[in-house]
Design a protein around this motif. Sequence first.
Motif, mmCIF file in Angstrom:
data_model
loop_
_atom_site.group_PDB
_atom_site.id
_atom_site.type_symbol
_atom_site.label_atom_id
_atom_site.label_comp_id
_atom_site.label_asym_id
_atom_site.label_seq_id
_atom_site.Cartn_x
_atom_site.Cartn_y
_atom_site.Cartn_z
ATOM 1 N N UNK A 64 0.811 -1.230 0.000
ATOM 2 C CA UNK A 64 0.000 0.000 0.000
ATOM 3 C C UNK A 64 0.843 1.279 0.000
ATOM 4 N N UNK A 65 2.103 1.175 0.447
ATOM 5 C CA UNK A 65 2.961 2.366 0.461
ATOM 6 C C UNK A 65 3.619 2.627 -0.895
ATOM 7 N N UNK A 66 3.537 1.665 -1.784
ATOM 8 C CA UNK A 66 4.190 1.825 -3.100
ATOM 9 C C UNK A 66 3.465 2.899 -3.905
ATOM 10 N N UNK A 67 4.213 3.682 -4.706
ATOM 11 C CA UNK A 67 3.544 4.674 -5.554
ATOM 12 C C UNK A 67 2.742 3.989 -6.657
ATOM 13 N N UNK A 68 1.788 4.710 -7.222
ATOM 14 C CA UNK A 68 0.981 4.111 -8.285
ATOM 15 C C UNK A 68 1.836 3.812 -9.512
ATOM 16 N N UNK A 69 2.731 4.737 -9.866
ATOM 17 C CA UNK A 69 3.626 4.537 -11.014
ATOM 18 C C UNK A 69 5.059 4.494 -10.511
ATOM 19 N N UNK A 70 5.758 3.417 -10.821
ATOM 20 C CA UNK A 70 7.178 3.267 -10.469
ATOM 21 C C UNK A 70 7.997 3.189 -11.748
ATOM 22 N N UNK A 71 8.888 4.139 -11.931
ATOM 23 C CA UNK A 71 9.787 4.106 -13.092
ATOM 24 C C UNK A 71 11.044 3.370 -12.636
ATOM 25 N N UNK A 72 11.342 2.251 -13.289
ATOM 26 C CA UNK A 72 12.399 1.376 -12.770
ATOM 27 C C UNK A 72 13.747 1.500 -13.487
ATOM 28 N N UNK A 111 15.568 5.341 -26.691
ATOM 29 C CA UNK A 111 15.523 5.319 -25.233
ATOM 30 C C UNK A 111 14.362 4.430 -24.822
ATOM 31 N N UNK A 112 14.648 3.481 -23.924
ATOM 32 C CA UNK A 112 13.585 2.600 -23.418
ATOM 33 C C UNK A 112 13.361 2.910 -21.941
ATOM 34 N N UNK A 113 12.107 3.177 -21.596
ATOM 35 C CA UNK A 113 11.736 3.414 -20.203
ATOM 36 C C UNK A 113 10.945 2.203 -19.720
#
Length: 203
Positions: A64-72, A111-113
């Motif tokens: 539940x503490x994780x952000x909705x969007x995580x850029x890895x 560039x790959x995200x």
Amino acid sequence: MAEHEPTPEQLAAIAAENEDSEAVNYKPPAQKSLQEIQELDKDDESLRKYKEALLGSAAVAIDPKAPNVQVTRLTLVCDTAPAPLTLDLQGDLESFKKQSFILKEGVEYRIKISFKVNKEIVSGLKYVQQTFRKGVKLDKSDYMVGSYGPRPNEYEFLTPLEEAPKGLLARGTYNIKSKFTDDDKHDHLSWEWNLNIKKDWKD
């Protein structure tokens, strides 16, 4: 080879050439939670199956503490590179300011995200990149990534094929400011990194 460094006037000319005056006339739809979307038209079997195909049938278990969007990760995808060029965006972002990707002049790359969506559908994800040299902004690129629902696996977004600059004046270090944002102007992640254009990979 200081004599080959571009002058401020030359940098300003490059920046003027890259100015993009086109405005995107796009209005995002009203935000709905995943639960609201699943509740809509639940008696319509074909629509229920369609939403299940898009969103998955089971809820994603997530911290539940994780952000909705995580850029890895950010990866420079270049077929001729001698080794993978990858930034782990879950580590120390400040350290990227002190190191540089080496890119051979004139090569084609993308560039790959890599990113994850954890909880709710996110609409209008966008990757924004500004390129600076010696403090002068040379270019700004906005890439529409799209809208995505939560799932356990990562998504990947690839920018269109680009060609690295080439020639004596093009060689040197470029500072890049990247941002992953969306229609609601949430700043999911901002980071800075450097690209060093050289005559060869191991110049």
